[in-house]
Design a protein around this motif. Sequence first.
Motif, mmCIF file in Angstrom:
data_model
loop_
_atom_site.group_PDB
_atom_site.id
_atom_site.type_symbol
_atom_site.label_atom_id
_atom_site.label_comp_id
_atom_site.label_asym_id
_atom_site.label_seq_id
_atom_site.Cartn_x
_atom_site.Cartn_y
_atom_site.Cartn_z
ATOM 1 N N GLU A 177 13.547 16.359 -46.639
ATOM 2 C CA GLU A 177 14.426 16.427 -47.810
ATOM 3 C C GLU A 177 15.310 17.673 -47.812
ATOM 4 O OE1 GLU A 177 11.589 15.671 -50.844
ATOM 5 O OE2 GLU A 177 11.835 13.509 -50.621
ATOM 6 N N GLN A 178 14.939 18.684 -47.009
ATOM 7 C CA GLN A 178 15.780 19.890 -46.948
ATOM 8 C C GLN A 178 17.040 19.640 -46.124
ATOM 9 O OE1 GLN A 178 13.179 22.828 -45.337
ATOM 10 N NE2 GLN A 178 11.832 22.743 -47.126
ATOM 11 N N SER A 179 17.049 18.574 -45.350
ATOM 12 C CA SER A 179 18.187 18.326 -44.472
ATOM 13 C C SER A 179 19.369 17.777 -45.265
ATOM 14 C CB SER A 179 17.770 17.327 -43.392
ATOM 15 O OG SER A 179 18.915 16.778 -42.817
ATOM 16 N N GLU A 180 20.520 18.401 -45.048
ATOM 17 C CA GLU A 180 21.757 17.988 -45.709
ATOM 18 C C GLU A 180 22.248 16.643 -45.190
ATOM 19 O OE1 GLU A 180 24.718 19.289 -47.736
ATOM 20 O OE2 GLU A 180 22.782 19.634 -48.717
ATOM 21 N N ASN A 228 9.586 13.611 -38.186
ATOM 22 C CA ASN A 228 8.823 14.534 -39.040
ATOM 23 C C ASN A 228 7.969 13.833 -40.091
ATOM 24 O OD1 ASN A 228 9.865 17.113 -38.068
ATOM 25 N ND2 ASN A 228 11.834 16.314 -38.790
ATOM 26 N N GLU A 258 12.334 11.277 -59.278
ATOM 27 C CA GLU A 258 12.853 12.626 -59.048
ATOM 28 C C GLU A 258 14.293 12.765 -59.554
ATOM 29 O OE1 GLU A 258 10.984 15.130 -56.793
ATOM 30 O OE2 GLU A 258 9.547 13.818 -57.806
ATOM 31 N N ALA A 285 8.818 16.728 -47.451
ATOM 32 C CA ALA A 285 9.456 17.940 -47.986
ATOM 33 C C ALA A 285 10.404 18.519 -46.947
ATOM 34 C CB ALA A 285 8.387 18.952 -48.388
ATOM 35 N N LEU A 286 9.964 18.520 -45.697
ATOM 36 C CA LEU A 286 10.788 19.075 -44.622
ATOM 37 C C LEU A 286 12.084 18.271 -44.470
ATOM 38 C CD1 LEU A 286 10.686 21.184 -42.345
ATOM 39 C CD2 LEU A 286 9.756 19.379 -40.863
#
Length: 454
Positions: free
Chosen positions: A380-383, A430, A59, A377-378
């Motif tokens: 990975e949104q976390s800063e 999660n 990625e 995915a959830l």
Amino acid sequence: MIAIDVDCHPAEIKNRCEKMRILVIGSGGREHALIWALRRNATQPLELFCAPGNAGIGELANCVPIGVNDIPALLCFSERTRIDLNIVGPEAPLAAGIVDEFEKRGLRIVGPGREAAQLESSKAFAKDFMSRHSIPTALYRIASSAGEAIEILQSDEFGGQSAPVVVKADGLAAGKGVIVANSRAEAIKAVEDLIGGAVNSEATRRIIIEEALAGREVSLLLFSDGKDFRLMPASRDHKRVGENDTGPNTGGMGSITDADILDDATRDRIVREVVEPTLQGARDEGFPFRGVLFVGLMLTPDGPRLLEYNVRFGDPETQAIMVRLKSDLAGIFQAISETRLGELKIDWSDESSACVVLAARGYPTKPEIGSVIGGLALVEQSEDVAVFHAATARGLNGEWLTAGGRVLGVTAKGETLDLALSRCYGAIANIHWDGMRYRRDIGRPSAPGSAPGA
Ligand code: AMP
């Protein structure tokens, strides 16, 4: 994985030439963390490659399907792709002399040459080196056969027959080469098991018998250009697969950095008694150490004792360390390769950090692979959280799959270690797959001396 076309359009070549091209060699969570840090703090445009990498690394970088030990193919790729800087993750290619080979061809590479890499690839070499340079370490004897090792164990050296003693294979043994035995009988069995094939025969040509030390362990990593060095934040890892340091050894189930791991006075003592004599010793013996040096120490009541050298970044220490780096990592590697580390100030956040490894059922002996990973995915949104992939693949429909024993390293920093850990464990809630395993006690100290690892 993508194929790299080096015969590209002239405009594309121009565009590429303005970017610094870096090849990271390796495929685990450590390499993912390095690539993540290279990108995150970059002060110049970068084009990143990883050989062989993994799906998660894909990625952020171009993964090239070349194994870490295929030195001729790596050389050829680096030359043809006009890589500006090559970075080596794992120990095996360093021990095999990848740095010497690249340098012979005029390619820039960060890591120690074969001679210096012996500090990790031969424990006998490392112990004799420590002894030559008066670096504090456990008392030891080197045996050149199983018989000799057993004779030493049957004597009263290192205490009586019921005293604990450590048995080590000389060579690289992927974590299986060190046994902390609680009695001589256990130690003799350890020698027999080692010789009997637990570890490859080249690694057990010599066996080291060592006094068992008690205390807390700490890992100190540093950058060195052969002349100057810069310390990274001290870290600690958890080697056993089970909570409370039970079960077999692994590559590492988690790691932390925290101010409480090492006070300033002890750190300064380690620099004086271990780091400086090591780097000076390496210079005096004609192999100035360039790259990343890892010193694994036991903090005993009599002071710090050096247990081992690694001649590269640790995994998973690197993950916890890299989330605290504020400086440009490419700039640090460049400075090492140009012997300018002394000009550099490296900034670290003054927080704590943690990495919790998510492993597959059956790890470390026979991990199951191919399970579908949910929830990434959830997260990975976390800063606040970085998920470093150690062994993942993509399925036919783009889903994430497990592809090895250690699968992910969920990593976070925080003002306190508790906050960093709660961020990691919050994110882990999660993530799921059938057979996912992790330790819930990362960062909690084990009883001193009770955590023999490998
Ligand atoms: P090494 O690869 O030599 O660092 O050994 C791996 C692990 O074994 C260390 O992290 C320690 O947990 C343990 N160990 C190694 N040497 C000793 C020793 N002399 N006394 C106690 N534990 C040791």
